[in-house]
Every structure is written in C-alpha cells, then in structure tokens.
Write an enzyme that holds these catalytic residues in place. Structure first.
Site, PDB file in Angstrom:
ATOM      1  N   ALA A   1       0.967  -1.359   0.013  1.00 30.11           N
ATOM      2  CA  ALA A   1      -0.055   0.060   0.016  1.00 30.11           C
ATOM      3  C   ALA A   1       0.902   1.270  -0.032  1.00 30.11           C
ATOM      4  O   ALA A   1       0.204   2.317  -0.488  1.00 30.11           O
ATOM      5  CB  ALA A   1      -0.855   0.049   1.066  1.00 30.11           C
ATOM      6  N   LYS A   2       2.061   1.142   0.477  1.00 32.35           N
ATOM      7  CA  LYS A   2       3.157   2.399   0.536  1.00 32.35           C
ATOM      8  C   LYS A   2       2.406   3.563   0.935  1.00 32.35           C
ATOM      9  O   LYS A   2       2.451   4.601   0.631  1.00 32.35           O
ATOM     10  CB  LYS A   2       3.667   2.493  -0.711  1.00 32.35           C
ATOM     11  CG  LYS A   2       4.296   1.469  -1.588  1.00 32.35           C
ATOM     12  CD  LYS A   2       4.912   1.828  -2.814  1.00 32.35           C
ATOM     13  CE  LYS A   2       5.576   0.743  -3.410  1.00 32.35           C
ATOM     14  NZ  LYS A   2       4.914  -0.255  -3.955  1.00 32.35           N
ATOM     15  N   ARG A   3       1.747   3.338   2.307  1.00 34.14           N
ATOM     16  CA  ARG A   3       1.101   4.362   3.051  1.00 34.14           C
ATOM     17  C   ARG A   3       2.221   5.176   3.897  1.00 34.14           C
ATOM     18  O   ARG A   3       3.219   4.822   4.130  1.00 34.14           O
ATOM     19  CB  ARG A   3       0.023   3.976   4.094  1.00 34.14           C
ATOM     20  CG  ARG A   3      -1.035   3.327   3.209  1.00 34.14           C
ATOM     21  CD  ARG A   3      -1.622   4.030   2.157  1.00 34.14           C
ATOM     22  NE  ARG A   3      -3.136   3.595   1.856  1.00 34.14           N
ATOM     23  CZ  ARG A   3      -3.431   3.077   0.718  1.00 34.14           C
ATOM     24  NH1 ARG A   3      -2.343   3.004  -0.394  1.00 34.14           N
ATOM     25  NH2 ARG A   3      -4.487   2.449   0.481  1.00 34.14           N
TER      26      ARG A   3
END
Length: 276
Positions: A96-98
């Site tokens: 998700a690379k949040r």
C-alpha cells in the site's frame, strides 16, 4: 499477543524458501487471462494466484492500487483475498506504501494493521518520506498486534535516487536503515521492521555504506524476473544480508496463468533460482 511477524516470516522462509509472489492484477494481465477488467475478473485472478502458489511460497503481496482502481468492489475483493490467505495460513504483505502524519497515519495503521480490520494484512509497505518517525503509529500498532512493516529505503526506480541517495555517506537511505535497526534491536530473532530494497539496485548498497545485515529485519526485494534480477544477482547485491532477503516476482510468474499448474511451475522455477 501474536507471534511477531519477523519470526513467522523466518519460519515461512525456512519452510518454503525466499520467494514472495506479487498478486498484481494489471488490466493487461486480466485480458491475457481471458478475464474482464472488473471486480469479477479481479476476484477470479487473485484467488487463482493465491490457490495456485500460496502454500508453496513464503508470502504473497497484493498490489493495493490495482484493487483501489475498481473502487469499493475492488477493495471488497482485496478483503476476501486477505481473509482467504489468513484462513490458509499464507502470509500477506499489503503493498500500500502508506505514509502521512499524526491522526492520518494512525488511521492508515488502523486500516492495515489492527486486529479485526477487514483490510488487516500480516505486513504493510510504508513510505517514510515525511520522516521515519511519522510512521510511529504504524510501527507501534504492528508491534502490538504481531504484524510487520516494510519501509521504503532504496528503490530501483531512477527517480528514487534523488531522494534516497541524498546526503552521500549520510544518505536518507542509510538513516532509514539505521532507524529500522534501532526498532529491531530488542527482537528475538528476525525483527518485524523490514525494508524495501530493490533487487536491481546494484552497487548502491555498498556505495551508500548501508549495513543491511545490521538491520536484523526482512528485506523485501522486488525486481526478480521481468525486471531483470536473478537469484544470483540477489546474492551478490545483498551479500551478508542475503539470508534475510525476500525476493519478489510478479509479472514473470503471473504471465504463466491462468492455468494453476503453470503458475506453480513458474513459481518453482523462480524458487530454484533463489536456492541456487
């Protein structure tokens, strides 16, 4: 508290090898599989990959953006994939690379790492470029729930160097690695704070003076297969840290579908290359 993610991942890598298969339902792959680019096609694709390879690899990694593009129906498919994987005891990494600050970062952590959340995975990828400590809500919740994180540190896209290499011998990437090492210091065995380091970064690890073995966390290495990296490349690139590397392959394996036997065979070939 659940067994820490790092220990669970080490066990899965010992049993199955150092391969993570990306579940990346790109529109072109859906078409090549004879599926429609809709929620039904997305579900068929994702569950076929999970059922074909899930029990023979250390983890699977759904690419969240490719579910989000289908809106709420796509996220519902992702929820089912995560639930089916959990039921089959297959480790999941939500790609998700949040990354954010304060209550927004806490909300991201709640979505991907909280017990009972429909989107909770075993681990999630995070972006530290608002400062490593901005990720603290996720780092703390992952620790408390026995889950893990993979923090972007040294990626292989050309644009990444402008940020990650900045600072030379005191680079951004080196500081991120040092911060992860500090969070893993008290871990018994492999820590649960991992890094994302591209499989094709070449000499950048040595050039920037990164001691990835000292991180004592898993190293998610995308780039096997279609992006050009081999198992031998990973061993040469990561050196003393290679035992902690989880190589990721997506398109190279997924192109073998939709036949489950061909997907399994493609995963087995990739695993053999890692073992060699």
């Amino acid at each position: 508290m659940a067994e820490p993610f790092g220990q669970r991942l080490r066990g899965a890598m010992d049993r199955h090898g150092q391969l993570c298969v990306g579940i990346d339902p790109h529109p072109g792959l859906l078409t090549s599989w004879g599926l429609d680019d809709d929620a039904a096609g997305l579900e068929r694709f994702s569950l076929t990959v999970l059922e074909a390879v899930g029990e023979q690899v250390a983890a699977v990694k759904p690419q969240v953006a490719l579910y989000e593009r289908h809106g709420s129906r796509g996220l519902a498919v992702l929820e089912r994939v995560l639930a089916e994987a959990a039921a089959a005891s297959v480790l999941t990494i939500a790609d998700a690379k949040r990354g954010d600050i304060g209550s927004t970062m806490a909300a991201y952590a709640d979505a991907w790492l909280r017990d009972g959340s429909a989107l909770a995975a075993d681990a999630v990828t995070l972006s530290p470029y608002l400062g490593y400590e901005s990720l603290r809500p996720a780092l703390d919740l992952a620790r408390d729930t026995g889950r893990g994180v993979f923090v972007l540190a040294l990626t292989s896209n050309p644009e990444g160097a402008s940020v990650q290499h900045a600072g030379g011998t005191d680079s951004v990437a080196r500081r991120i690695a040092a911060a992860a090492a500090a969070d893993n210091r008290s871990a018994a065995g492999l820590g649960s704070v991992g890094l994302v380091v591209g499989a094709t970064v070449g000499s950048a690890i040595a050039d920037l003076g990164l001691d990835l073995a000292a991180v004592n966390g898993p190293l998610l290495a995308p780039g096997l297969g279609a992006q050009g990296a081999t198992g031998a490349d990973l061993a040469a690139t990561f050196g003393p840290a290679y035992a902690n590397v989880l190589g990721t392959s997506s398109r190279d394996i997924l192109a073998a579908g939709p036949d489950p036997a061909r997907l399994r065979a493609a995963a087995e070939r990739t695993l053999a290359g890692l073992a060699g």
